[in-house]
Scaffold this motif. Structure first.
Motif, short mmCIF file in Angstrom:
data_model
loop_
_atom_site.label_atom_id
_atom_site.label_comp_id
_atom_site.label_asym_id
_atom_site.label_seq_id
_atom_site.Cartn_x
_atom_site.Cartn_y
_atom_site.Cartn_z
N GLU A 148 50.45 21.64 23.32
CA GLU A 148 50.74 20.34 23.92
C GLU A 148 50.60 20.43 25.43
O GLU A 148 50.18 19.50 26.09
N VAL A 149 50.96 21.59 25.97
CA VAL A 149 50.91 21.80 27.41
C VAL A 149 50.65 23.27 27.70
O VAL A 149 51.12 24.14 26.97
N ILE A 150 49.89 23.54 28.76
CA ILE A 150 49.59 24.91 29.19
C ILE A 150 49.99 25.04 30.65
O ILE A 150 49.49 24.32 31.51
N PHE A 151 50.91 25.96 30.93
CA PHE A 151 51.38 26.20 32.30
C PHE A 151 50.69 27.46 32.83
O PHE A 151 50.76 28.53 32.22
N VAL A 152 50.05 27.33 33.97
CA VAL A 152 49.30 28.44 34.57
C VAL A 152 49.93 28.82 35.91
O VAL A 152 50.18 27.96 36.75
N MET A 153 50.19 30.12 36.09
CA MET A 153 50.57 30.65 37.40
C MET A 153 49.87 31.99 37.58
O MET A 153 50.11 32.93 36.81
N ILE A 154 49.03 32.09 38.56
CA ILE A 154 48.28 33.31 38.82
C ILE A 154 47.91 33.34 40.30
O ILE A 154 47.84 32.29 40.94
N GLY A 155 47.69 34.51 40.85
CA GLY A 155 47.19 34.58 42.22
C GLY A 155 47.83 35.63 43.11
O GLY A 155 47.17 36.16 44.01
N ILE A 156 49.11 35.95 42.89
CA ILE A 156 49.76 36.89 43.81
C ILE A 156 49.13 38.27 43.73
O ILE A 156 48.96 38.95 44.76
N ASN A 157 48.72 38.70 42.53
CA ASN A 157 48.08 40.02 42.42
C ASN A 157 46.69 40.02 43.03
O ASN A 157 46.23 41.05 43.53
N ASP A 158 46.01 38.85 43.00
CA ASP A 158 44.73 38.75 43.70
C ASP A 158 44.92 39.03 45.18
O ASP A 158 44.17 39.80 45.79
N LEU A 159 45.93 38.38 45.77
CA LEU A 159 46.19 38.56 47.19
C LEU A 159 46.56 40.00 47.51
O LEU A 159 46.12 40.55 48.53
N LEU A 160 47.33 40.63 46.63
CA LEU A 160 47.71 42.02 46.84
C LEU A 160 46.50 42.96 46.80
O LEU A 160 46.50 44.01 47.44
N ARG A 161 45.48 42.55 46.05
CA ARG A 161 44.27 43.37 45.93
C ARG A 161 43.19 42.98 46.93
O ARG A 161 42.08 43.53 46.90
N GLY A 162 43.50 42.03 47.79
CA GLY A 162 42.55 41.66 48.82
C GLY A 162 41.48 40.67 48.38
O GLY A 162 40.47 40.48 49.08
N VAL A 163 41.69 40.00 47.24
CA VAL A 163 40.74 38.98 46.79
C VAL A 163 40.84 37.79 47.74
O VAL A 163 41.93 37.37 48.13
N SER A 164 39.71 37.23 48.11
CA SER A 164 39.70 36.14 49.08
C SER A 164 40.28 34.87 48.47
O SER A 164 40.17 34.63 47.26
N PRO A 165 40.89 34.02 49.30
CA PRO A 165 41.39 32.72 48.80
C PRO A 165 40.28 31.91 48.14
O PRO A 165 40.53 31.21 47.16
N GLU A 166 39.07 31.98 48.68
CA GLU A 166 37.95 31.22 48.11
C GLU A 166 37.67 31.66 46.68
O GLU A 166 37.43 30.82 45.79
N ALA A 167 37.72 32.96 46.42
CA ALA A 167 37.47 33.47 45.07
C ALA A 167 38.59 33.06 44.12
O ALA A 167 38.34 32.70 42.97
N ILE A 168 39.83 33.09 44.61
CA ILE A 168 40.98 32.68 43.79
C ILE A 168 40.84 31.21 43.41
O ILE A 168 41.02 30.83 42.25
N LEU A 169 40.51 30.37 44.39
CA LEU A 169 40.39 28.94 44.14
C LEU A 169 39.25 28.65 43.18
O LEU A 169 39.36 27.78 42.30
N ASN A 170 38.15 29.37 43.31
CA ASN A 170 37.03 29.16 42.39
C ASN A 170 37.41 29.55 40.97
O ASN A 170 37.06 28.86 40.00
N ASN A 171 38.15 30.66 40.83
CA ASN A 171 38.61 31.07 39.50
C ASN A 171 39.54 30.02 38.90
O ASN A 171 39.51 29.76 37.70
N TYR A 172 40.38 29.44 39.75
CA TYR A 172 41.28 28.38 39.26
C TYR A 172 40.48 27.19 38.74
O TYR A 172 40.81 26.61 37.71
N ARG A 173 39.44 26.81 39.48
CA ARG A 173 38.60 25.70 39.01
C ARG A 173 38.05 26.00 37.61
O ARG A 173 38.08 25.15 36.72
N LEU A 174 37.54 27.22 37.45
CA LEU A 174 36.94 27.60 36.17
C LEU A 174 38.01 27.68 35.07
O LEU A 174 37.75 27.30 33.92
#
Length: 280
Positions: A148-174
Motif C-alpha cells: 500500500e505504501v513504500i517508505f524509502v530512506m537512503i543516503g547517509i552511507n553514500d555520503l560517508l563513502r564520498g558519493v557525490s550528491p548528484e549521484a545520490i539524487l540520480n539514484n533516488y530518481r531511478l
C-alpha cells in the motif's frame, strides 16, 4: 483579479500543516515518552530478527535489558540480500490486507517491530551499510509484493563513502521511477536523511561523520523534496524532528550519534502515523 496570496496550491498548504503538526507532536512526545506505553506489533509483521536461532533467543531472554546480537549480523551482504528475498517471497505468497515496506539501510533495519504502526503489516527491507545504488539494484526483491505504501530512506552511507550528491539524487530518481512503475497502486514516500552528531558521536566512524556537515544533508533533503514532487512521490521531512537548535541529531534520540534509540524510533513511528493520517 485574485492576489498571488490566494493562489497557494492546496498540496502546499497541506504540506505546511503536516509539518507543523509533526513538530507539535514530537514536542509533546519528547516530554511524555518515558511513561508512554508501546503497542505490540501485529502478528502479521515480518522481520528477520524474529527468525534468530533458539540459542540466541535463550540468551536474549536471560538478560532482557541487554539486547543480544544474533547470527544475522555476521552475514555477508549477499546473505542479507538472500534473506530479504526470502522474506519478500513469503509476503508475496501470503499477501496481507495492508502491506507497508521499509526500504533503506541500518536506520530502517533496526526499526523495532513493536514500534511500527500496528494498522499495517510491515516488510523491512533494510540492510546495514546500504547505499543508494545498492538499494536500486535490489528493488526487484519485492517486485511480487503488493504494498500500500513504500517508505524509502537512503543516503547517509553514500555520503560517508564520498558519493557525490548528484549521484545520490540520480539514484533516488531511478528508485522512485522503478517503484512507481512496478507498484503503480502504491504510494512512494521519500523520507529525508537524518542529521548526525558529528564529532560528538560515539559511532566507530565518527571521524567520517565530522567531514559531512549537517548543512550538506539539509541541502540534499531540499533537492530530494523537489525530486519527489517531480516524480510523483510523497516527501516526509523527518530532519527537523530529530535536529536540535544547532542542526545536529538530538542526543536523547540516538545510541551513538548516528543510529536511533527506542525513543528516536518512537518519534519516527509517530511521524509515520501523523503523515499517513494527513497525507496518505
Amino acid at each position: 483579479m485574485p492576489s498571488s496570496r490566494t493562489t497557494i496550491p492546496p498540496w502546499a498548504l497541506l504540506s505546511l500543516a503536516t509539518n507543523g503538526i509533526l513538530l507539535l507532536t514530537v514536542t509533546l512526545l519528547l516530554t511524555r515518552y518515558p511513561t508512554a506505553s508501546v503497542t505490540p506489533a501485529p502478528s502479521g509483521s515480518l522481520d528477520a530478527r524474529a527468525s534468530e536461532t533458539s540459542a540466541t533467543e535463550a540468551s536474549a531472554s536471560s538478560t532482557p535489558e541487554e539486547p543480544q546480537l544474533g547470527p544475522r549480523h555476521q552475514w555477508t551482504y549477499e546473505q542479507w540480500v538472500a534473506q530479504l528475498a526470502r522474506e519478500a517471497e513469503a509476503i508475496a505468497a501470503n499477501p496481507p490486507d495492508r502491506l507497508a515496506i521499509l526500504a533503506g539501510d541500518s536506520i530502517s533495519l533496526w526499526f523495532p517491530p513493536e514500534l511500527l504502526p500496528e494498522e499495517l503489516t510491515w516488510l523491512n527491507q533494510g540492510i546495514s551499510g546500504e547505499v543508494s545504488s545498492g538499494l536500486l539494484d535490489r528493488l526487484e526483491l519485492f517486485d511480487n509484493t503488493n504494498p500500500e505504501v513504500i517508505f524509502v530512506m537512503i543516503g547517509i552511507n553514500d555520503l560517508l563513502r564520498g558519493v557525490s550528491p548528484e549521484a545520490i539524487l540520480n539514484n533516488y530518481r531511478l528508485i522512485i521511477q522503478d517503484l512507481r512503475w512496478v507498484h503503480p497502486n502504491a504510494k512512494v514516500v521519500v523520507q529525508s536523511i537524518l542529521p548526525h552528531r558529528g564529532s560528538q558521536a560515539s559511532w566507530e566512524g565518527s571521524a567520517k561523520l565530522s567531514d559531512i556537515p549537517n548543512s550538506q544533508i539539509r541541502d540534499l533533503n531540499r533537492e530530494l523534496k523537489t525530486i519527489a514532487a517531480v516524480e510523483g512521490a510523497y516527501f516526509l521531512d523527518l530532519y527537523p524532528l530529530f535536529a536540535n537548535s544547532q542542526g545536529n541529531l538530538r542526543s536523547e534520540l540516538t545510541t551513538d550519534g548516528l543510529h536511533l534509540n527506542d525513543r528516536g524510533y518512537y518519534i519516527w513511528r509517530s511521524a509515520l502515523q501523523v503523515f499517513q493520517g494527513l497525507q496518505l
